[in-house]
Scaffold this motif. Structure first.
Motif, mmCIF file in Angstrom:
data_model
loop_
_atom_site.group_PDB
_atom_site.id
_atom_site.type_symbol
_atom_site.label_atom_id
_atom_site.label_comp_id
_atom_site.label_asym_id
_atom_site.label_seq_id
_atom_site.Cartn_x
_atom_site.Cartn_y
_atom_site.Cartn_z
ATOM 1 N N ILE A 30 0.826 -1.207 0.000
ATOM 2 C CA ILE A 30 0.000 0.000 0.000
ATOM 3 C C ILE A 30 0.863 1.263 0.000
ATOM 4 C CG2 ILE A 30 -0.301 0.280 2.479
ATOM 5 C CD1 ILE A 30 -3.315 0.526 1.826
ATOM 6 N N ILE A 31 2.097 1.166 0.527
ATOM 7 C CA ILE A 31 2.988 2.326 0.456
ATOM 8 C C ILE A 31 3.441 2.564 -0.972
ATOM 9 C CG2 ILE A 31 5.244 3.170 1.158
ATOM 10 C CD1 ILE A 31 4.796 2.222 3.853
ATOM 11 N N PHE A 32 3.673 1.449 -1.715
ATOM 12 C CA PHE A 32 4.039 1.607 -3.117
ATOM 13 C C PHE A 32 2.903 2.236 -3.913
ATOM 14 C CE2 PHE A 32 7.700 -1.204 -2.652
ATOM 15 C CZ PHE A 32 8.575 -0.543 -3.470
ATOM 16 N N MET A 33 1.680 1.904 -3.544
ATOM 17 C CA MET A 33 0.553 2.517 -4.248
ATOM 18 C C MET A 33 0.508 4.010 -3.978
ATOM 19 S SD MET A 33 -2.153 -0.519 -3.481
ATOM 20 C CE MET A 33 -3.493 -0.068 -4.534
ATOM 21 N N LEU A 34 0.800 4.416 -2.740
ATOM 22 C CA LEU A 34 0.834 5.854 -2.423
ATOM 23 C C LEU A 34 1.944 6.556 -3.208
ATOM 24 C CD1 LEU A 34 -0.586 7.858 -0.463
ATOM 25 C CD2 LEU A 34 1.369 7.575 0.998
ATOM 26 N N ILE A 35 3.114 5.910 -3.286
ATOM 27 C CA ILE A 35 4.225 6.485 -4.052
ATOM 28 C C ILE A 35 3.822 6.648 -5.514
ATOM 29 C CG2 ILE A 35 6.517 5.972 -4.918
ATOM 30 C CD1 ILE A 35 7.162 4.732 -2.233
ATOM 31 N N SER A 36 3.095 5.658 -6.045
ATOM 32 C CA SER A 36 2.694 5.728 -7.443
ATOM 33 C C SER A 36 1.706 6.862 -7.677
ATOM 34 C CB SER A 36 2.078 4.412 -7.866
ATOM 35 O OG SER A 36 2.882 3.351 -7.427
ATOM 36 N N VAL A 37 0.837 7.099 -6.688
ATOM 37 C CA VAL A 37 -0.080 8.242 -6.810
ATOM 38 C C VAL A 37 0.719 9.536 -6.844
ATOM 39 C CG1 VAL A 37 -1.902 9.487 -5.632
ATOM 40 C CG2 VAL A 37 -2.019 7.040 -5.797
ATOM 41 N N GLU A 38 1.793 9.599 -6.029
ATOM 42 C CA GLU A 38 2.650 10.787 -6.072
ATOM 43 C C GLU A 38 3.271 10.959 -7.450
ATOM 44 O OE1 GLU A 38 3.073 13.076 -3.679
ATOM 45 O OE2 GLU A 38 1.430 11.956 -2.807
ATOM 46 N N ILE A 39 3.724 9.848 -8.048
ATOM 47 C CA ILE A 39 4.316 9.928 -9.387
ATOM 48 C C ILE A 39 3.294 10.462 -10.383
ATOM 49 C CG2 ILE A 39 5.227 8.552 -11.288
ATOM 50 C CD1 ILE A 39 6.471 6.713 -9.224
ATOM 51 N N MET A 40 2.063 9.982 -10.278
ATOM 52 C CA MET A 40 1.028 10.431 -11.219
ATOM 53 C C MET A 40 0.712 11.908 -11.028
ATOM 54 S SD MET A 40 -1.695 7.425 -11.818
ATOM 55 C CE MET A 40 -2.186 7.141 -10.155
ATOM 56 N N LEU A 41 0.634 12.365 -9.764
ATOM 57 C CA LEU A 41 0.369 13.782 -9.511
ATOM 58 C C LEU A 41 1.498 14.643 -10.060
ATOM 59 C CD1 LEU A 41 -1.044 13.801 -5.894
ATOM 60 C CD2 LEU A 41 -2.223 14.429 -7.948
ATOM 61 N N ASN A 42 2.730 14.136 -9.883
ATOM 62 C CA ASN A 42 3.877 14.877 -10.387
ATOM 63 C C ASN A 42 3.820 14.986 -11.903
ATOM 64 O OD1 ASN A 42 6.223 16.249 -9.979
ATOM 65 N ND2 ASN A 42 7.497 14.435 -10.257
ATOM 66 N N ALA A 43 3.411 13.903 -12.571
ATOM 67 C CA ALA A 43 3.319 13.925 -14.031
ATOM 68 C C ALA A 43 2.238 14.902 -14.482
ATOM 69 C CB ALA A 43 3.019 12.523 -14.548
#
Lengths: 102, 186
Positions: A30-43
């Protein structure tokens, strides 16, 4: 010097967003999913910056500031939720949280 | 400037791919920092220096540190300490170090070589912090107030969710109470 074409920047934003989306779908931590959401927001913010740079207007950068604010609030609330889930379930597997109980 | 953009874009995509394929969270976070730094360089080449600074400070600084703190809070056992010793090997930090060295070389290049024509030559797409600030507190002041409310809600929500309920703590204590009492007696 304004030689960087808009399409290239938008393509980079799209690639980063797709990587984040793929990561949300394939990872179960679930932490990796949060990190991925950060990547998407950054994009998404990168796409705004590219558009703002293309028309030389500050609006794109202002939208990035708002996205940044939202990402900061989102990550703090998300991490608090992760702590609660870990204390309740003793795991970070998101599949373990498949029930809702008050 | 164009070369710097393509190099930083390549570093960003590579680092992001490494982020989503790591099994270890700390390794993924190392690559995540590199990815954010690369995106900051992309912002710099796009003529948004203020946003590049914000990206480094807020994303690569605050958010990543927050995630690291939570990871540290979650699993802190003796095995993890032993494993951490094994993790600090050159082949583990060599990847992020290499990628961020590329970014460092770009930074030095941008500072030394491209310093002179930076402001006038990029005048076409260069939006400085002053224009951003004027627009932010001019037509977008309502958005600033709304994001203030959002941050307030975030603080209250994080406090409310992060506070551990009494019942949970009590259940933990019940499991470990006999050992504690024994050690207290001894």
């Amino acid at each position: 010097m304004t030689a960087i074409p808009m399409e290239t920047g938008l393509m980079l934003a799209g690639v980063l967003f797709m990587l984040g989306l793929i990561s949300v779908m394939i990872r179960r931590n679930i932490i990796f999913m949060l990190i991925s959401v950060e990547i998407m927001l950054n994009a998404a913010g990168l796409a705004f910056i590219v558009a703002g740079s293309h028309w030389a207007q500050p609006d794109g950068q202002i939208m990035f500031i708002f996205i940044l604010t939202m990402a900061a609030a989102e990550v703090s609330v998300g991490l608090a939720l992760i702590l609660q889930i870990y204390h309740q379930l003793k795991t970070l597997n998101s599949d373990a949280a498949n029930f809702m109980k008050g | 400037m164009e070369t710097a953009f393509y190099l930083a874009a390549t570093v960003a995509v590579l680092a992001t791919i490494m982020v989503i394929t790591r099994y270890n969270m700390i390794h993924a976070l190392l690559y995540l920092v590199v990815s954010f730094l690369a995106v900051a360089v992309v912002f710099l080449t796009m003529g948004a220096p203020f946003m590049a600074a914000l990206e480094v400070i807020v994303y690569a600084g605050a958010i990543v540190v927050l995630i690291i703190f939570v990871i540290m809070m979650l699993s802190l056992t003796r095995e993890d300490v032993e494993q951490e010793k094994a993790w600090l090997q050159p082949k583990l930090w060599m990847g992020p170090a290499l990628l961020s060295f590329v970014l460092l070389a770009e930074l030095v290049y941008l500072l030394v070589v491209a310093e002179m024509p930076a402001a006038p030559a990029t005048a076409g797409s260069y939006v400085d912090a002053k224009a951003v600030g004027l627009a932010l507190y001019g037509p977008y002041v309502l958005g600033v107030q709304l994001s203030g409310i959002l941050l307030m809600a975030g603080i209250v929500g994080a406090y409310h969710l992060g506070r551990q309920k009494k019942k949970v703590i009590h259940r933990f204590l019940q499991e470990k109470e006999p050992q504690k009492e024994r050690s207290a007696v001894i």
